[in-house]
Design a protein around this motif. Sequence first.
Motif, PDB file in Angstrom:
ATOM      1  N   UNK A   8       0.794  -1.222   0.000  1.00  0.00           N
ATOM      2  CA  UNK A   8       0.000   0.000   0.000  1.00  0.00           C
ATOM      3  C   UNK A   8       0.826   1.271   0.000  1.00  0.00           C
ATOM      4  N   UNK A   9       2.100   1.174   0.326  1.00  0.00           N
ATOM      5  CA  UNK A   9       2.987   2.333   0.318  1.00  0.00           C
ATOM      6  C   UNK A   9       3.298   2.770  -1.113  1.00  0.00           C
ATOM      7  N   UNK A  10       3.137   1.890  -2.076  1.00  0.00           N
ATOM      8  CA  UNK A  10       3.524   2.193  -3.456  1.00  0.00           C
ATOM      9  C   UNK A  10       2.750   3.353  -4.081  1.00  0.00           C
ATOM     10  N   UNK A  11       1.453   3.530  -3.841  1.00  0.00           N
ATOM     11  CA  UNK A  11       0.760   4.666  -4.462  1.00  0.00           C
ATOM     12  C   UNK A  11       0.567   5.869  -3.535  1.00  0.00           C
ATOM     13  N   UNK A  12       1.376   6.000  -2.485  1.00  0.00           N
ATOM     14  CA  UNK A  12       1.191   7.112  -1.557  1.00  0.00           C
ATOM     15  C   UNK A  12       1.792   8.402  -2.118  1.00  0.00           C
ATOM     16  N   UNK A  13       1.494   9.544  -1.492  1.00  0.00           N
ATOM     17  CA  UNK A  13       2.049  10.818  -1.967  1.00  0.00           C
ATOM     18  C   UNK A  13       3.572  10.745  -2.083  1.00  0.00           C
ATOM     19  N   UNK A  14       4.081  11.334  -3.141  1.00  0.00           N
ATOM     20  CA  UNK A  14       5.511  11.330  -3.380  1.00  0.00           C
ATOM     21  C   UNK A  14       5.984  10.190  -4.257  1.00  0.00           C
ATOM     22  N   UNK A  15       5.068   9.316  -4.658  1.00  0.00           N
ATOM     23  CA  UNK A  15       5.433   8.214  -5.531  1.00  0.00           C
ATOM     24  C   UNK A  15       4.883   8.468  -6.930  1.00  0.00           C
ATOM     25  N   UNK A  16       5.438   7.785  -7.900  1.00  0.00           N
ATOM     26  CA  UNK A  16       5.056   7.989  -9.299  1.00  0.00           C
ATOM     27  C   UNK A  16       3.558   7.803  -9.557  1.00  0.00           C
ATOM     28  N   UNK A  17       2.905   6.767  -9.024  1.00  0.00           N
ATOM     29  CA  UNK A  17       1.495   6.594  -9.355  1.00  0.00           C
ATOM     30  C   UNK A  17       0.524   7.509  -8.615  1.00  0.00           C
ATOM     31  N   UNK A  18       0.990   8.207  -7.584  1.00  0.00           N
ATOM     32  CA  UNK A  18       0.076   9.052  -6.812  1.00  0.00           C
ATOM     33  C   UNK A  18      -0.524  10.132  -7.696  1.00  0.00           C
ATOM     34  N   UNK A  19      -1.811  10.101  -7.842  1.00  0.00           N
ATOM     35  CA  UNK A  19      -2.532  11.088  -8.630  1.00  0.00           C
ATOM     36  C   UNK A  19      -2.365  10.948 -10.136  1.00  0.00           C
ATOM     37  N   UNK A  20      -1.732   9.873 -10.574  1.00  0.00           N
ATOM     38  CA  UNK A  20      -1.487   9.692 -12.015  1.00  0.00           C
ATOM     39  C   UNK A  20      -2.791   9.384 -12.742  1.00  0.00           C
ATOM     40  N   UNK A  21      -2.926   9.935 -13.902  1.00  0.00           N
ATOM     41  CA  UNK A  21      -4.052   9.627 -14.785  1.00  0.00           C
ATOM     42  C   UNK A  21      -3.514   8.604 -15.784  1.00  0.00           C
ATOM     43  N   UNK A  22      -3.570   7.334 -15.400  1.00  0.00           N
ATOM     44  CA  UNK A  22      -2.934   6.277 -16.185  1.00  0.00           C
ATOM     45  C   UNK A  22      -3.861   5.083 -16.333  1.00  0.00           C
ATOM     46  N   UNK A  23      -3.669   4.360 -17.397  1.00  0.00           N
ATOM     47  CA  UNK A  23      -4.398   3.116 -17.609  1.00  0.00           C
ATOM     48  C   UNK A  23      -3.810   2.011 -16.746  1.00  0.00           C
ATOM     49  N   UNK A  24      -4.475   0.867 -16.753  1.00  0.00           N
ATOM     50  CA  UNK A  24      -4.074  -0.251 -15.902  1.00  0.00           C
ATOM     51  C   UNK A  24      -2.648  -0.708 -16.186  1.00  0.00           C
ATOM     52  N   UNK A  25      -2.289  -0.867 -17.453  1.00  0.00           N
ATOM     53  CA  UNK A  25      -0.949  -1.353 -17.785  1.00  0.00           C
ATOM     54  C   UNK A  25       0.125  -0.353 -17.340  1.00  0.00           C
ATOM     55  N   UNK A  26      -0.130   0.930 -17.554  1.00  0.00           N
ATOM     56  CA  UNK A  26       0.838   1.950 -17.150  1.00  0.00           C
ATOM     57  C   UNK A  26       0.961   1.996 -15.625  1.00  0.00           C
ATOM     58  N   UNK A  27      -0.166   1.877 -14.935  1.00  0.00           N
ATOM     59  CA  UNK A  27      -0.146   1.871 -13.476  1.00  0.00           C
ATOM     60  C   UNK A  27       0.629   0.668 -12.951  1.00  0.00           C
ATOM     61  N   UNK A  28       0.424  -0.506 -13.551  1.00  0.00           N
ATOM     62  CA  UNK A  28       1.179  -1.689 -13.142  1.00  0.00           C
ATOM     63  C   UNK A  28       2.688  -1.448 -13.295  1.00  0.00           C
TER      64      UNK A  28
END
Length: 54
Positions: A8-28
Motif C-alpha cells: 500500500x505504500x507504493x501509491x502514496x504521496x511522493x510516488x510515481x502513481x500518486x494522482x497519475x491519470x494512467x491506464x491499468x498497464x501503465x499503473x502496473x
Amino acid sequence: MAGPLAAGVRPEPGTEPFGADAGAAELRGMLDRFPESDRGRTVIAARAAAESAA
C-alpha cells in the motif's frame, strides 16, 4: 489489484502513481518500478532494518 496491504505504500504521496491519470498497464508499470525509486529504496531499507532489529 495492486498487491497485499504491505504494498500500500507504493501509491502514496511522493510516488510515481500518486494522482497519475494512467491506464491499468501503465499503473502496473509504475507499481513495478517502485522498488527502484528513491521512496522504494527508503522503504526497503527501513523494513530490512526493522527485521534485523527484531
